[in-house]
Design a protein around this motif. Structure first.
Motif, PDB file in Angstrom:
ATOM      1  N   GLY A   1      -8.156 -59.407 109.882  1.00  0.00           N
ATOM      2  CA  GLY A   1     -10.189 -59.267 109.308  1.00  0.00           C
ATOM      3  C   GLY A   1     -10.647 -57.808 109.034  1.00  0.00           C
ATOM      4  O   GLY A   1     -11.690 -57.541 109.668  1.00  0.00           O
ATOM      5  N   GLY A   2      -9.881 -56.564 108.757  1.00  0.00           N
ATOM      6  CA  GLY A   2     -10.752 -55.592 108.256  1.00  0.00           C
ATOM      7  C   GLY A   2     -10.483 -54.376 109.479  1.00  0.00           C
ATOM      8  O   GLY A   2     -11.386 -53.894 109.051  1.00  0.00           O
ATOM      9  N   THR A   3     -10.565 -54.848 110.379  1.00  0.00           N
ATOM     10  CA  THR A   3     -10.472 -54.192 111.441  1.00  0.00           C
ATOM     11  C   THR A   3      -8.753 -54.078 112.319  1.00  0.00           C
ATOM     12  O   THR A   3      -7.686 -54.450 112.016  1.00  0.00           O
TER      13      THR A   3
END
Length: 105
Positions: A87-89
Motif C-alpha cells: 500500500g505504498g508504505t
C-alpha cells in the motif's frame, strides 16, 4: 605466565549476557516464535511493549535497552528481521513471530 582477561572485556561480556537474559525473558513471556512467514510484528510495537514490560520488571537506566540493542537481541534469539511493503508504505519488523495473547498488538 598466562594473560588475564582485561576487566573492561569481562564487564562487556557480563553486560551482553544480562541484555540477552532480558530479551530472552521478554520473548519467552510475550511472544510465540512460529517460523510462519505470514506472522509479523512491527519493530515499533515490539519495542513499545518491551519498554512497558521492562518498566514492570524494574529495569531502569542502563538496564533498559535502546531499540537497536533490543533488535539485535531479538535477532540473536532467532527472530528474522523483515520489511513489509504494501500500500505504498513499508514497515520494519520481525516475521515468524506473534504475540502469545491475541489481544496484544
Amino acid at each position: 605466565g598466562s594473560l588475564g582477561v582485561p576487566q573492561s572485556i569481562k564487564q562487556d561480556v557480563q553486560e551482553y549476557q544480562e541484555e540477552e537474559n532480558y530479551v530472552a525473558q521478554f520473548v519467552d513471556e510475550l511472544l510465540v516464535v512460529t517460523g510462519d512467514r505470514n506472522d509479523f510484528i512491527p519493530s515499533n510495537d515490539l519495542y513499545l511493549y518491551y519498554s512497558t514490560w521492562a518498566s514492570g520488571h524494574g529495569l531502569r537506566g542502563q538496564d533498559l535497552l535502546n531499540s537497536s540493542h533490543f533488535g539485535r537481541g531479538l535477532v540473536a534469539r532467532g527472530l528474522e528481521r523483515h520489511v513489509y511493503r504494501g500500500g505504498g508504505t513499508q514497515v520494519r519488523g520481525f516475521r515468524g513471530v506473534r504475540w502469545v495473547a491475541a489481544n496484544v498488538g
